[in-house]
Scaffold this motif. Structure first.
Motif, PDB file in Angstrom:
ATOM      1  N   ILE A 174     118.914 -16.416  14.371  1.00 31.90           N
ATOM      2  CA  ILE A 174     118.933 -17.845  14.707  1.00 31.90           C
ATOM      3  C   ILE A 174     120.253 -18.211  15.379  1.00 31.90           C
ATOM      4  CG2 ILE A 174     118.863 -20.187  13.753  1.00 31.90           C
ATOM      5  CD1 ILE A 174     117.070 -19.070  11.521  1.00 31.90           C
ATOM      6  N   VAL A 175     121.339 -17.644  14.868  1.00 34.36           N
ATOM      7  CA  VAL A 175     122.663 -17.914  15.449  1.00 34.36           C
ATOM      8  C   VAL A 175     122.686 -17.535  16.920  1.00 34.36           C
ATOM      9  CG1 VAL A 175     125.102 -17.261  15.430  1.00 34.36           C
ATOM     10  CG2 VAL A 175     123.906 -17.656  13.274  1.00 34.36           C
ATOM     11  N   ILE A 176     122.317 -16.300  17.210  1.00 37.75           N
ATOM     12  CA  ILE A 176     122.413 -15.846  18.603  1.00 37.75           C
ATOM     13  C   ILE A 176     121.332 -16.491  19.479  1.00 37.75           C
ATOM     14  CG2 ILE A 176     123.625 -13.706  18.084  1.00 37.75           C
ATOM     15  CD1 ILE A 176     121.029 -12.207  18.195  1.00 37.75           C
ATOM     16  N   VAL A 261     112.331 -26.269   5.728  1.00 37.13           N
ATOM     17  CA  VAL A 261     113.668 -26.819   5.984  1.00 37.13           C
ATOM     18  C   VAL A 261     114.298 -26.126   7.186  1.00 37.13           C
ATOM     19  CG1 VAL A 261     115.988 -27.118   5.018  1.00 37.13           C
ATOM     20  CG2 VAL A 261     113.978 -27.503   3.587  1.00 37.13           C
ATOM     21  N   ASN A 262     113.991 -24.854   7.360  1.00 37.09           N
ATOM     22  CA  ASN A 262     114.546 -24.076   8.470  1.00 37.09           C
ATOM     23  C   ASN A 262     114.211 -24.712   9.809  1.00 37.09           C
ATOM     24  OD1 ASN A 262     115.256 -22.141  10.365  1.00 37.09           O
ATOM     25  ND2 ASN A 262     114.455 -20.427   9.195  1.00 37.09           N
ATOM     26  N   THR A 263     112.919 -24.901  10.078  1.00 35.81           N
ATOM     27  CA  THR A 263     112.525 -25.450  11.374  1.00 35.81           C
ATOM     28  C   THR A 263     112.848 -26.941  11.490  1.00 35.81           C
ATOM     29  OG1 THR A 263     110.261 -25.674  10.524  1.00 35.81           O
ATOM     30  CG2 THR A 263     110.752 -23.733  11.860  1.00 35.81           C
ATOM     31  N   ILE A 265     115.624 -28.307  10.439  1.00 34.83           N
ATOM     32  CA  ILE A 265     117.025 -28.363  10.864  1.00 34.83           C
ATOM     33  C   ILE A 265     117.215 -27.774  12.247  1.00 34.83           C
ATOM     34  CG2 ILE A 265     119.372 -27.579  10.353  1.00 34.83           C
ATOM     35  CD1 ILE A 265     118.350 -29.665   8.418  1.00 34.83           C
ATOM     36  N   ASN A 266     116.672 -26.578  12.467  1.00 39.44           N
ATOM     37  CA  ASN A 266     116.969 -25.830  13.691  1.00 39.44           C
ATOM     38  C   ASN A 266     116.196 -26.307  14.911  1.00 39.44           C
ATOM     39  OD1 ASN A 266     118.830 -24.012  12.457  1.00 39.44           O
ATOM     40  ND2 ASN A 266     117.111 -22.909  11.558  1.00 39.44           N
ATOM     41  N   VAL A 267     115.108 -27.056  14.711  1.00 38.82           N
ATOM     42  CA  VAL A 267     114.316 -27.505  15.853  1.00 38.82           C
ATOM     43  C   VAL A 267     114.218 -29.036  15.899  1.00 38.82           C
ATOM     44  CG1 VAL A 267     112.113 -27.338  17.054  1.00 38.82           C
ATOM     45  CG2 VAL A 267     112.975 -25.366  15.760  1.00 38.82           C
ATOM     46  N   PHE A 268     113.684 -29.655  14.831  1.00 36.37           N
ATOM     47  CA  PHE A 268     113.489 -31.111  14.866  1.00 36.37           C
ATOM     48  C   PHE A 268     114.806 -31.858  15.025  1.00 36.37           C
ATOM     49  CE2 PHE A 268     113.655 -35.069  12.367  1.00 36.37           C
ATOM     50  CZ  PHE A 268     112.875 -35.873  13.193  1.00 36.37           C
ATOM     51  N   THR A 269     115.817 -31.499  14.214  1.00 32.66           N
ATOM     52  CA  THR A 269     117.079 -32.249  14.302  1.00 32.66           C
ATOM     53  C   THR A 269     117.825 -31.959  15.600  1.00 32.66           C
ATOM     54  OG1 THR A 269     118.339 -30.568  13.069  1.00 32.66           O
ATOM     55  CG2 THR A 269     117.332 -32.344  11.798  1.00 32.66           C
ATOM     56  N   LEU A 270     117.497 -30.818  16.241  1.00 30.37           N
ATOM     57  CA  LEU A 270     118.074 -30.545  17.561  1.00 30.37           C
ATOM     58  C   LEU A 270     117.609 -31.605  18.551  1.00 30.37           C
ATOM     59  CD1 LEU A 270     119.619 -28.778  19.565  1.00 30.37           C
ATOM     60  CD2 LEU A 270     117.593 -27.306  19.726  1.00 30.37           C
ATOM     61  N   GLY A 392     105.983 -23.914  10.642  1.00 30.70           N
ATOM     62  CA  GLY A 392     105.769 -23.881  12.079  1.00 30.70           C
ATOM     63  C   GLY A 392     105.443 -25.247  12.665  1.00 30.70           C
ATOM     64  N   PHE A 393     104.712 -26.048  11.925  1.00 23.88           N
ATOM     65  CA  PHE A 393     104.335 -27.365  12.433  1.00 23.88           C
ATOM     66  C   PHE A 393     105.260 -28.473  11.940  1.00 23.88           C
ATOM     67  CE2 PHE A 393     100.389 -25.019  13.094  1.00 23.88           C
ATOM     68  CZ  PHE A 393     100.066 -25.427  14.380  1.00 23.88           C
ATOM     69  N   THR A 394     106.273 -28.107  11.168  1.00 20.95           N
ATOM     70  CA  THR A 394     107.215 -29.113  10.673  1.00 20.95           C
ATOM     71  C   THR A 394     107.870 -29.920  11.789  1.00 20.95           C
ATOM     72  OG1 THR A 394     107.671 -28.063   8.543  1.00 20.95           O
ATOM     73  CG2 THR A 394     109.429 -29.416   9.477  1.00 20.95           C
ATOM     74  N   PRO A 395     108.362 -29.300  12.891  1.00 21.48           N
ATOM     75  CA  PRO A 395     108.956 -30.130  13.949  1.00 21.48           C
ATOM     76  C   PRO A 395     107.989 -31.172  14.502  1.00 21.48           C
ATOM     77  CG  PRO A 395     109.545 -27.836  14.267  1.00 21.48           C
ATOM     78  CD  PRO A 395     108.511 -27.858  13.184  1.00 21.48           C
TER      79      PRO A 395
END
Length: 448
Positions: A174-176, A261-263, A265-270, A392-395
């Motif tokens: 995820i970082v890279i 929580v992963n998606t 933070i990493n997708v929706f909040t982006l 997967g559908f969280t965002p």
């Protein structure tokens, strides 16, 4: 001579076991990092670029369609779990883990070559969706197989630590996957939208070759070899799971819901941070990269503590802290000023590298520990992938809940319910950190 030969054999066997445990952890880290680099660069691209390239003219729905392409991969992840889990329990972990890497690498590389909607019309988003489904099929077998193999190779008293490197690898991926887009953002807008966004996808060719070289060094775990030698391999593992372990299937599936929580933070909040809060895309990408980079180091720490004090207390504590920090982080993101994002960074790092990592580090050992070796890969894969279907559908779900009035409270409540279910299911599962590997899952062979 007999007396001197025995210690030599014993030392050699011990050395081999330590080497296998180390190689499995290294391969789990590297393979998962490279596999999820491929998987998550799509999520970043969908959040930032694909709306204009593949869903033009859709208006406000364009971003929703773009985010939904992230979710379609999670439809095939349960199918991948069934396929790879079955093959992993029947023919072996190593061959399956090589196959999933090849599928992921090929799918990702081709995504980088797809013409846009302006060039080939409706076929562009259709091809994107098909290849995203192939990515999901591959991802359905990666983390369950890698975690199961690492856990089975590890010493009994360090299963949490060794298997956590699979999650550390995913987190580093995820970082890279976020960091690689930071220099892309520095290009002129025209260059970004024409060819720049494709570069991370095309780099997956190199990524795949490196991962394959590392994965070919693996051995099958002793517990799996012994299962085959004793003719305990079942023809259809999923049937055995439903018949003998229905309660565990439900509980482990419930525990996996926290992964949304992963998606989030990493997708929706982006998207939320850039469009609603006005935070520059580059800073949001940097935040996600830094938070996950710190998590790479905290994950093994939490897992080590679970080897000392148990899986349940840390897993449940992590879910409670996540609920608190989700509300605090989304509040800060919705109410902060673009010129002063310190509180967003602090709360976000505490959520990602602290609370979320506490549960995230434990499940690669805790989930497969619930099942015996002959159905372990399938049990881990099926439960995790059903839970990840929600992730997967969280965002898209969060985007719908947020709506035009940017309702962050509704998003926080949705996330808290999912995480809370995970905590309750963990409370109902047995503690496993002191159970010998060869006895895992056997005490509950027949469940009602």
């Amino acid at each position: 001579m007999t007396m001197t030969a025995k210690p030599t054999s014993h030392v050699t066997h011990s050395d081999k076991k330590r080497r296998n445990a180390r190689n499995a952890a290294i391969s789990g880290f590297a393979g998962s990092a490279l596999e999820y680099y491929d998987f998550f660069i799509f999520a970043t691209a969908a959040a930032l670029y694909l709306q204009d390239l593949y869903f033009p003219g859709a208006g406000a729905s364009g971003q929703l369609f773009s985010l939904a392409t992230i979710g379609v991969a999670y439809i095939t992840r349960p199918l991948g779990a069934l396929l790879w889990g079955h093959l992993g329990d029947v023919i072996g972990r190593k061959k399956v883990l090589i196959a999933v890497l090849v599928l992921m690498g090929a799918s990702t590389f081709v995504i980088g070559l797809i013409p846009t909607y302006a060039q080939i019309g409706i076929w562009a988003p259709i091809i994107i969706v098909v290849l995203r489904l192939a990515q999901g099929l591959s991802a359905g077998g990666e983390s369950p197989g890698s975690a199961s193999l690492s856990m089975e190779h590890a010493p009994d008293n360090r299963r949490g630590f060794f298997s956590s490197w699979t999650m550390a690898g995913i987190t580093f991926g995820i970082v890279i996957s976020s960091a690689v887009f930071i220099p892309i953002q520095m290009l002129p807008e025209e260059a970004v939208m024409s060819w720049g966004w494709r570069v991370p996808f095309l780099l997956s060719a190199v990524v795949t070759v490196v991962a394959l070289i590392l994965r070919r060094t693996l051995d099958e775990p002793e517990v799996f070899v012994e299962t085959k030698a004793k003719a305990l391999v079942v023809k259809v593992p999923v049937f055995e799971l439903v018949k003998s372990h229905p309660k565990k299937l439900l509980l482990v599936t419930g525990m996996s819901l926290f992964t949304m929580v992963n998606t989030m933070i990493n997708v929706f909040t982006l998207t939320y941070g850039t469009e609603v809060s006005g935070i520059p895309k580059g800073e949001m990408l940097a935040f996600i990269s830094v938070a996950n980079l710190i998590a790479v180091f905290t994950l093994p720490m939490w897992a080590h503590l679970s080897d000392k004090f148990g899986r349940k207390p840390l897993f449940i504590t992590g879910t409670v802290l996540q609920i608190v920090l989700i509300f605090a982080f989304l509040w800060a993101l919705a109410n902060g000023e673009p010129s002063n994002t310190v509180i967003v960074w602090i709360l976000g790092i505490l959520l990602v590298a602290g609370a979320y990592s506490m549960t995230n580090s434990i499940y690669p050992a805790y989930f497969p520990e619930q099942f015996p070796a002959n159905v372990r890969y399938s049990g881990m894969a099926i439960c995790l992938m059903i839970g990840l279907l929600l992730a997967g559908f969280t965002p898209a779900i969060a985007q719908s809940i947020s709506g035009s009035d940017h309702n962050w409270i509704g998003v926080a409540l949705f996330a808290s319910v999912c995480v809370g279910i995970s905590g309750v299911c963990a409370l109902l599962c047995p503690e496993t950190y002191r159970t010998p590997t060869e006895k895992l899952g056997l005490s509950a062979k027949k469940e009602v």
